[in-house]
Write an enzyme that holds these catalytic residues in place. Sequence first.
Site, PDB file in Angstrom:
ATOM      1  N   GLY A 166       0.839  -1.210   0.000  1.00 42.41           N
ATOM      2  CA  GLY A 166       0.000   0.000   0.000  1.00 42.41           C
ATOM      3  C   GLY A 166       0.867   1.250   0.000  1.00 42.41           C
ATOM      4  NE  ARG A 207      -2.306  -4.282  -0.855  1.00 40.10           N
ATOM      5  CZ  ARG A 207      -1.833  -3.673   0.230  1.00 40.10           C
ATOM      6  NH1 ARG A 207      -0.751  -4.112   0.819  1.00 40.10           N
ATOM      7  NH2 ARG A 207      -2.449  -2.609   0.728  1.00 40.10           N
ATOM      8  CG  ASP A 247      -1.720  -0.205   8.162  1.00 35.19           C
ATOM      9  OD1 ASP A 247      -2.526   0.709   7.917  1.00 35.19           O
ATOM     10  OD2 ASP A 247      -1.758  -1.315   7.608  1.00 35.19           O
ATOM     11  NE  ARG A 292     -28.410  12.752  11.763  1.00 28.72           N
ATOM     12  CZ  ARG A 292     -28.666  13.209  10.556  1.00 28.72           C
ATOM     13  NH1 ARG A 292     -27.712  13.755   9.829  1.00 28.72           N
ATOM     14  NH2 ARG A 292     -29.883  13.111  10.054  1.00 28.72           N
ATOM     15  CG  MET A 352      -7.507   2.393   5.704  1.00 34.31           C
ATOM     16  SD  MET A 352      -6.374   2.581   4.318  1.00 34.31           S
ATOM     17  CE  MET A 352      -7.456   2.150   2.959  1.00 34.31           C
ATOM     18  CD  GLU A 409      -8.988  -1.498   7.162  1.00 29.41           C
ATOM     19  OE1 GLU A 409      -9.779  -1.694   6.245  1.00 29.41           O
ATOM     20  OE2 GLU A 409      -7.785  -1.213   6.975  1.00 29.41           O
ATOM     21  CG  HIS A 436      -8.079   3.422  -0.602  1.00 33.96           C
ATOM     22  ND1 HIS A 436      -9.157   2.608  -0.370  1.00 33.96           N
ATOM     23  CD2 HIS A 436      -7.002   2.606  -0.744  1.00 33.96           C
ATOM     24  CE1 HIS A 436      -8.754   1.342  -0.385  1.00 33.96           C
ATOM     25  NE2 HIS A 436      -7.455   1.311  -0.605  1.00 33.96           N
TER      26      HIS A 436
HETATM   27  O1  F6P Z   1      -1.485  -1.560   4.699  1.00 30.44           O
HETATM   28  C1  F6P Z   1      -1.992  -0.315   4.411  1.00 30.44           C
HETATM   29  C2  F6P Z   1      -3.471  -0.359   4.183  1.00 30.44           C
HETATM   30  O2  F6P Z   1      -3.890   0.940   3.850  1.00 30.44           O
HETATM   31  C3  F6P Z   1      -4.329  -0.923   5.329  1.00 30.44           C
HETATM   32  O3  F6P Z   1      -4.563   0.002   6.364  1.00 30.44           O
HETATM   33  C4  F6P Z   1      -5.582  -1.314   4.597  1.00 30.44           C
HETATM   34  O4  F6P Z   1      -6.290  -2.280   5.318  1.00 30.44           O
HETATM   35  C5  F6P Z   1      -5.045  -1.839   3.302  1.00 30.44           C
HETATM   36  O5  F6P Z   1      -3.803  -1.201   3.093  1.00 30.44           O
HETATM   37  C6  F6P Z   1      -5.927  -1.626   2.090  1.00 30.44           C
HETATM   38  O6  F6P Z   1      -5.303  -2.193   0.996  1.00 30.44           O
HETATM   39  P1  F6P Z   1      -5.749  -2.009  -0.516  1.00 30.44           P
HETATM   40  O7  F6P Z   1      -5.453  -0.608  -0.928  1.00 30.44           O
HETATM   41  O8  F6P Z   1      -4.922  -2.995  -1.261  1.00 30.44           O
HETATM   42  O9  F6P Z   1      -7.215  -2.298  -0.558  1.00 30.44           O
END
Ligand code: F6P
Length: 326
Positions: A14, A75, A131, A166, A173, A226, A256
Amino acid sequence: MSRISRIGVFTSGGDSPGMNAAIRAVVRTAIFENLEVFGIYRGYEGMIDGQIEQMYSNSVSNIIQRGGTILKTARSKRFMEKEGRLLAYQNLQNHKIDAIVAIGGNGTFTGACEFDKEFDFPIIGLPGTIDNDLFGTDATIGYDTAVNTVVEAADKIRDTATSHDRLFFIEVMGRDAGFIALRSGIACGAEFILVPETTTYIDNLARLLKHDWRKSKTSGIVIVAEGDDAGGAYEIAAKMKERVPELDTRVTILGHIQRGGSPSAYDRVLASTLGYAAVKGLLNGQRSVMAGIMDKEMVFTPFEKAIKHHKDINRQLLEMSRILAL
Ligand code: F6P
């Protein structure tokens, strides 16, 4: 120790804000040290496909402030197979590259470990992930920017939450780690912070929201990592609605946007310092280690330790956040 004269640099996994600043530091330090430096595109994927190009000082001009990564990222499933790694090795040989700087997270360093074992190839890592889940550095490159992005968004959500009385569930993330949730939660004054590192007791949360919380507040924010064990923000909000129907709840998934944007000054300095140290480290014989900063000191941590040794969140801060949100 064999002399290193050509190094490669790539970003993988990522993306994270500050990766460009790290690439810039690696390229310019390498050139200063009279090394030739090659950019490998799309992480391990580009290594397998031979997407490799020489970089010069001006290849990294005007990128320190830019989010994303000019080398692109991916990846790679193919690199998990021996066949893929062999192709990657052959491409590095063809370009006479004799060491690599890998910028990424867990998956990147797991691949790098395997590669060094198989081909006896010097690789040094830089922690590039929002992260902050790597042992061997107080902060990873991109974490600070991501936290600031969350806080900016949460402040805006706070305005509308207050106007409508509310309760907002904001999902951030962090599949396995609650660092972003904890830090951003404290900074935006979240009423509750739910992280994967601690068990979330839904009934307990419902009880707090029904009785204690309602006494002093009419609106609020729950930050949900998450990867929380009780589910994502939608699931948890639904469970709350079931138990406390009078709550007017809404859910925001930040997603994102946390990975993009111009890096903070902190991330630029961290990336620059680590990029510089990585090249110096390689020349001093460091390999299969990740460069990091702990307690203001530069440290090199073996990949296996950086990946497997669990860095825990600061539980006292979690406790503090509850008290401050009373
Ligand atoms: O590892 C970084 C990260 O942003 C995580 O926080 C998240 O769960 C994951 O990548 C999301 O990955 P992708 O962009 O491949 O969906």
